[in-house]
Design an enzyme around this catalytic site. Structure first.
Site, PDB file in Angstrom:
ATOM      1  N   ASP A  60       0.829  -1.204   0.000  1.00  0.00           N
ATOM      2  CA  ASP A  60       0.000   0.000   0.000  1.00  0.00           C
ATOM      3  C   ASP A  60       0.864   1.254   0.000  1.00  0.00           C
ATOM      4  O   ASP A  60       1.929   1.290   0.638  1.00  0.00           O
ATOM      5  CB  ASP A  60      -0.904  -0.031   1.239  1.00  0.00           C
ATOM      6  CG  ASP A  60      -1.870   1.123   1.287  1.00  0.00           C
ATOM      7  OD1 ASP A  60      -2.598   1.322   0.300  1.00  0.00           O
ATOM      8  OD2 ASP A  60      -1.901   1.825   2.313  1.00  0.00           O
ATOM      9  N   GLU A 109       1.882  -0.010  -4.819  1.00  0.00           N
ATOM     10  CA  GLU A 109       0.838   0.920  -5.253  1.00  0.00           C
ATOM     11  C   GLU A 109       1.500   2.240  -5.607  1.00  0.00           C
ATOM     12  O   GLU A 109       2.309   2.767  -4.842  1.00  0.00           O
ATOM     13  CB  GLU A 109      -0.182   1.142  -4.143  1.00  0.00           C
ATOM     14  CG  GLU A 109      -1.297   2.096  -4.565  1.00  0.00           C
ATOM     15  CD  GLU A 109      -2.173   2.532  -3.409  1.00  0.00           C
ATOM     16  OE1 GLU A 109      -3.356   2.831  -3.644  1.00  0.00           O
ATOM     17  OE2 GLU A 109      -1.678   2.589  -2.268  1.00  0.00           O
TER      18      GLU A 109
END
Length: 621
Positions: A345, A382
């Site tokens: 993330d 990401e």
């Protein structure tokens, strides 16, 4: 030279009716041997020049420029065969540095031209668009050649055991068919009750769709349904069924010869995380050094106090989180869970705060742990914008490819005035040439080995649904066609295959309509299934290079090629003029339609129809 010639010479290469009348090189196996080179290897790189132009070049009309220890060096490429269509030249590039860049200089009556990954130019251009060879290992074949399916666990499927689990105080139970909130605090509290056993019960759906990789958004306990605010990294959230449910799901996935990838926040934890609780309670605790502080106290990610930001200057944090088989990264890759990798993330922000920049060190540490524990695991970051500075190849294998795929495609297919949540103004609708330029510009800044393993996507749990963004199911099929055939791994957000809608990331986290056939667009499902299936049947779509052949306002097209197979892909967003491509693309005259309309092929050429919207995929014999 006529007065028009200088203007023609200065035209961008992607402003022409078709693009086959110019030299070409890419990182695919037609031009560069497959595999990962080592330091000191001499790699033959081949470039093709149209035969009509090659006649004037002679044997020394192509020069390769290699950058060695920061200094350019030049060598003449030698002829390497020709036919009526192309003349080939080859040069050897010594891999002297871990990432070795090169480009070609091609003779031309109007002046020598540079050929870089950004295209052919009649002027000097920066080095960041050069072709690159890298010694860093590639993502495993299962990741770069397969199709990925993203599941947001709370919204995919409930098992019979879900109803018996206690509802935590922070949650608001929701009916399965209710509409997710689009704004406000409720977006993180609406609990629909999906769990891991529910996912396991629907693995037949994944197989039927044709995906190979199950990617789960976080499964750690938290105080939200998205679970990016982890309270611990030690266990699976009981709301999802606990550790045993993940063990069972992973085993079921592996029995089907599929893979499962987890989602980890290395940038922050939740404020309820056991590390953060100890850091706040005892300034002398080791965990007190795990988090960034400023004059106002602990630093929250993007100012959110509920998401305290990790400080990777702490050796103890790195040991627990990143380094070695017993770290968080390592232990979930081992038995009994045996995850096949991690999606990370906000990878672009991990390790970065003010003057501190340890992002590459974090990525390399994770990559080293994968090498120790599970060498065939994948590491994907990401990243919403230009990720090239973080993609040398020794850290993240790839990123979720928003900048070089999703955003250019949205700008081509979405109506005028489409929006991005982070941009405070409407976005323009751009022509196909502009889309191709953006894709080429971004892809040219990373090694081909990275481009070939990026996770391409049309949307995710952080964006509007592609059906809402485009509206027309026919345009969604166009988008899905490009997704399934472009270099890299296609990633589908669960529900897109049924035409799910959502105006933003939170609203897009819709439940799967298992018991609601009225909410399932079977035509869209059939299109996704057909297009994803092509990758299994055509090696060129899994491993081939990329040669753009068409980039007009309303239509684009490219070739994917490996030795022995050539596949043409063309897509139109609406009616257009059509184009006749050279007959030599299919010298035997045989054209096999894999998806979309049939082509007309005769001695005059291959006619791509002017209908639209459509996406077509054809094997050219």
């Amino acid at each position: 030279m006529t007065a028009a010639q200088p203007a023609q010479a200065d035209r961008h290469p992607y402003d022409r009716p078709h693009l086959l009348d110019r030299p070409h090189h890419d990182g695919g196996p037609m031009h560069v041997p497959d595999g990962v080179p080592g330091l000191g290897d001499r790699v033959p790189v081949r470039v093709r020049v149209p035969a009509a132009a090659a006649g004037a070049l002679g044997d020394d009309g192509v020069v390769v420029r290699v950058v060695r220890d920061g200094e350019p060096r030049y060598a003449v490429a030698r002829p390497d065969g020709h036919d009526d269509v192309d003349a080939w030249y080859v040069a050897e590039v010594e891999v002297h540095n871990p990432v070795t860049s090169y480009r070609f200089l091609v003779a031309d009556p109007r002046g020598a031209r540079w050929l870089t990954a950004r295209g052919l130019t009649a002027r000097d251009v920066p080095d960041d668009g050069d072709f690159r060879l890298t010694v860093h290992g590639r993502a495993p074949a299962w990741s770069r050649q397969g199709a990925v399916y993203q599941v947001f666990p709370d919204r995919f499927a409930r098992s019979p055991g879900a109803a018996a689990r206690p509802v935590p105080a922070w949650a608001e139970p929701a009916d399965w068919d209710a509409e997710p909130a689009a704004h406000g605090a409720r977006t993180g509290r609406q609990l629909f009750g999906g769990d891991l056993a529910g996912i396991e019960a629907h693995l037949d759906h994944l197989e039927r769709l044709g995906v190979d990789v199950l990617y789960l958004t976080p499964f750690f306990p938290a105080r939200s349904v998205h679970r990016y605010d982890a309270a611990t990294f030690e266990h699976v959230d009981p709301l999802l069924g606990g550790d045993d449910a993940l063990v069972s799901l992973a085993a079921a996935v592996h029995r089907r010869r599929m893979h499962v990838v987890g989602d980890l926040t290395t940038n922050h934890t939740g404020a309820s995380h056991e590390w953060f609780v100890r850091a706040g309670a005892d300034p002398a605790a080791p965990e007190a050094g795990f988090y960034h502080r400023d004059d106002d106290g602990f630093v929250g990610w993007l100012g959110h106090a509920s998401l305290p930001k990790l400080d990777h200057r702490s050796a103890e944090l790195r040991r627990r989180l990143l380094e070695g088989p017993d770290s968080v990264v390592g232990r979930w890759l081992r038995a009994p869970f045996e995850l096949d990798g991690w999606r990370v993330d906000v990878a672009n922000m991990t390790g970065r705060h003010g003057a501190v920049d340890l992002a590459h060190a974090v990525a390399r540490a994770m990559r080293e742990t994968l090498a120790q524990v599970r060498p065939d695991a994948v590491l994907v970051g990401e990243h919403f914008h230009d990720a090239s500075a973080d993609l040398a190849g020794d850290g993240w294998h790839a990123v979720m490819n928003y900048s070089a795929f999703a955003r250019p495609l949205w700008g081509w297919l979405a109506p005028e005035g489409w929006s991005l949540p982070e941009v405070p103004m409407p976005m323009p609708r751009r022509g196909g040439a502009a889309m191709v330029r953006s894709m080429v510009d971004f892809a040219s800044r990373v090694p081909w080995a990275v481009t070939a393993q990026q996770w391409n996507l049309l949307g995710s749990h952080d964006t509007a649904r592609i059906r809402t963004r485009l509206g027309d199911p026919a345009l969604v099929e166009v988008a899905a066609g490009l997704l399934a055939t472009y270099p890299g791994a296609p990633m589908v957000f669960a529900g897109d295959e049924y035409g799910a809608t959502g105006v933003n990331g939170e609203h897009a986290r819709t439940t799967m309509p298992w018991a609601r056939p009225d909410r399932r667009d079977e035509r869209t499902f059939a299109a996704y299934r057909s297009l994803l299936g092509l990758r299994r049947d055509a090696r060129a779509l899994r491993d081939g290079g990329l040669r753009w052949v068409l980039a007009t306002a309303d239509a684009v097209g490219y070739l994917r090629e490996v030795p022995g197979e050539r596949v043409l892909v063309a897509a139109a967003r609406g009616p257009w003029s059509g184009v006749v491509l050279p007959a030599h693309l299919a010298p035997s005259g045989a054209v096999q339609t894999l998806h979309g309309p049939d082509l007309t092929h005769d001695a005059r050429g291959i006619r791509v129809p002017g209908d639209g919207p459509f996406v077509g995929v054809w094997r050219l014999a």
